[in-house]
Design an enzyme around this catalytic site. Structure first.
Site, PDB file in Angstrom:
ATOM      1  N   LYS A 203       0.809  -1.201   0.000  1.00 25.76           N
ATOM      2  CA  LYS A 203       0.000   0.000   0.000  1.00 25.76           C
ATOM      3  C   LYS A 203       0.855   1.268   0.000  1.00 25.76           C
ATOM      4  O   LYS A 203       0.404   2.325  -0.393  1.00 25.76           O
ATOM      5  CB  LYS A 203      -0.849   0.051   1.292  1.00 25.76           C
ATOM      6  CG  LYS A 203      -1.718  -1.122   1.537  1.00 25.76           C
ATOM      7  CD  LYS A 203      -2.404  -0.922   2.923  1.00 25.76           C
ATOM      8  CE  LYS A 203      -3.047  -2.214   3.352  1.00 25.76           C
ATOM      9  NZ  LYS A 203      -3.568  -2.090   4.753  1.00 25.76           N
TER      10      LYS A 203
ATOM     11  N   GLU B 179       7.678   2.363  -6.152  1.00 25.14           N
ATOM     12  CA  GLU B 179       7.761   1.983  -4.741  1.00 25.14           C
ATOM     13  C   GLU B 179       7.896   3.209  -3.840  1.00 25.14           C
ATOM     14  O   GLU B 179       8.372   4.255  -4.270  1.00 25.14           O
ATOM     15  CB  GLU B 179       8.980   1.076  -4.509  1.00 25.14           C
ATOM     16  CG  GLU B 179       8.645  -0.405  -4.528  1.00 25.14           C
ATOM     17  CD  GLU B 179       7.854  -0.879  -3.305  1.00 25.14           C
ATOM     18  OE1 GLU B 179       7.211  -0.055  -2.630  1.00 25.14           O
ATOM     19  OE2 GLU B 179       7.890  -2.091  -3.041  1.00 25.14           O
ATOM     20  N   ASP B 180       7.497   3.049  -2.595  1.00 25.19           N
ATOM     21  CA  ASP B 180       7.690   4.138  -1.641  1.00 25.19           C
ATOM     22  C   ASP B 180       9.092   4.086  -1.053  1.00 25.19           C
ATOM     23  O   ASP B 180       9.742   5.100  -0.881  1.00 25.19           O
ATOM     24  CB  ASP B 180       6.630   4.110  -0.527  1.00 25.19           C
ATOM     25  CG  ASP B 180       6.537   2.767   0.166  1.00 25.19           C
ATOM     26  OD1 ASP B 180       6.871   1.749  -0.471  1.00 25.19           O
ATOM     27  OD2 ASP B 180       6.139   2.712   1.339  1.00 25.19           O
TER      28      ASP B 180
ATOM     29  N   ASP C 167      14.419  -0.823   0.709  1.00 19.67           N
ATOM     30  CA  ASP C 167      15.097  -1.042   1.983  1.00 19.67           C
ATOM     31  C   ASP C 167      16.104  -2.184   1.801  1.00 19.67           C
ATOM     32  O   ASP C 167      17.180  -1.982   1.229  1.00 19.67           O
ATOM     33  CB  ASP C 167      13.994  -1.378   3.008  1.00 19.67           C
ATOM     34  CG  ASP C 167      14.444  -1.261   4.445  1.00 19.67           C
ATOM     35  OD1 ASP C 167      15.581  -1.615   4.732  1.00 19.67           O
ATOM     36  OD2 ASP C 167      13.654  -0.813   5.290  1.00 19.67           O
TER      37      ASP C 167
ATOM     38  N   ARG D 180       0.331   6.952   7.395  1.00 21.73           N
ATOM     39  CA  ARG D 180       0.479   6.977   5.937  1.00 21.73           C
ATOM     40  C   ARG D 180       0.005   8.303   5.350  1.00 21.73           C
ATOM     41  O   ARG D 180       0.474   8.739   4.314  1.00 21.73           O
ATOM     42  CB  ARG D 180      -0.342   5.853   5.290  1.00 21.73           C
ATOM     43  CG  ARG D 180       0.169   4.440   5.568  1.00 21.73           C
ATOM     44  CD  ARG D 180      -0.510   3.477   4.601  1.00 21.73           C
ATOM     45  NE  ARG D 180      -0.454   2.090   5.016  1.00 21.73           N
ATOM     46  CZ  ARG D 180       0.552   1.255   4.743  1.00 21.73           C
ATOM     47  NH1 ARG D 180       1.588   1.685   4.059  1.00 21.73           N
ATOM     48  NH2 ARG D 180       0.515   0.002   5.145  1.00 21.73           N
TER      49      ARG D 180
END
Ligand code: PRP
Length: 179
Positions: A42, A98-99, A102, A164
């Site tokens: 999300k 993508e946010d 990582d 968010r």
């Protein structure tokens, strides 16, 4: 600023300017090509919504939802697909949105998965890159910001599904997550 946020890393204004810049670059690079943006739910929805409007060439969009097999799995890199692509990717140029990048395990899996769909190319655009945590060799083609190894929330990123909707990117106070 939200009381649970220790400091703001990137303000709403800074983000807007950077997303516009990256959108312009993508528009230039993909001019004349059939571009499809694939957002990974999300976390990436906020970035996706802004980025697609900063892209000035025709493009289509699609969404995927994935989850790791339990907590420890992040280490294995095994990903379960909860929602698959709706569109056919044959002949298309795919940009995974993508946010945050990582460990790289999610994107490494997704890039491989999408590469079997007969697409012309697959590249990655991420809002945030956290290279200090990388475990597999996956590099973004477009990045808005590089971040330190801190607990980051906002602009799509959550802790226990909240934060968010913060319009900026900030560092969460350690006492909030027991750090
Ligand atoms: C986050 C983020 C990436 C992934 C990056 O998603 O959106 O998909 O983790 O981490 P990695 O590089 O270590 O694989 P998350 O699983 O937290 O789900 P969410 O987007 O629904 O918050």
């Amino acid at each position: 600023m939200h009381q649970d946020v220790e400091r703001i890393l990137f303000s709403q204004k800074e983000i807007a300017a950077k997303v516009k810049e990256v959108g312009a670059k993508i528009s230039e690079d993909y001019a004349g090509k059939e571009l499809v943006l694939v957002s990974v739910l999300k976390g990436s929805v906020v970035f996706m919504a802004d980025l697609m409007r900063a892209i000035t060439i025709p493009c289509s969009i699609d969404f995927m939802s994935v989850s790791s097999y339990g907590k420890g799995v992040r280490s294995s890199g095994v990903v379960r697909i909860r929602k698959d692509l709706d569109e056919q990717l044959e002949g298309k140029h795919v940009l995974i949105v993508e946010d945050i990048l990582d460990s790289g395990l999610t994107l490494s899996y997704l890039r491989e998965y999408i590469s079997q769909k007969g697409e012309e190319s697959v590249r990655i655009v991420t809002m945030l890159d956290k290279p200090s945590r990388r475990r597999v060799a996956v590099y973004p083609d477009y990045t808005c910001f590089t971040v330190p190894d801190a607990f980051i929330v906002g602009y799509g990123l959550d802790y226990n599904e909240i934060y968010r909707n913060l319009p900026y990117v900030g560092v969460l106070r350690p006492e909030v997550y027991g750090g």
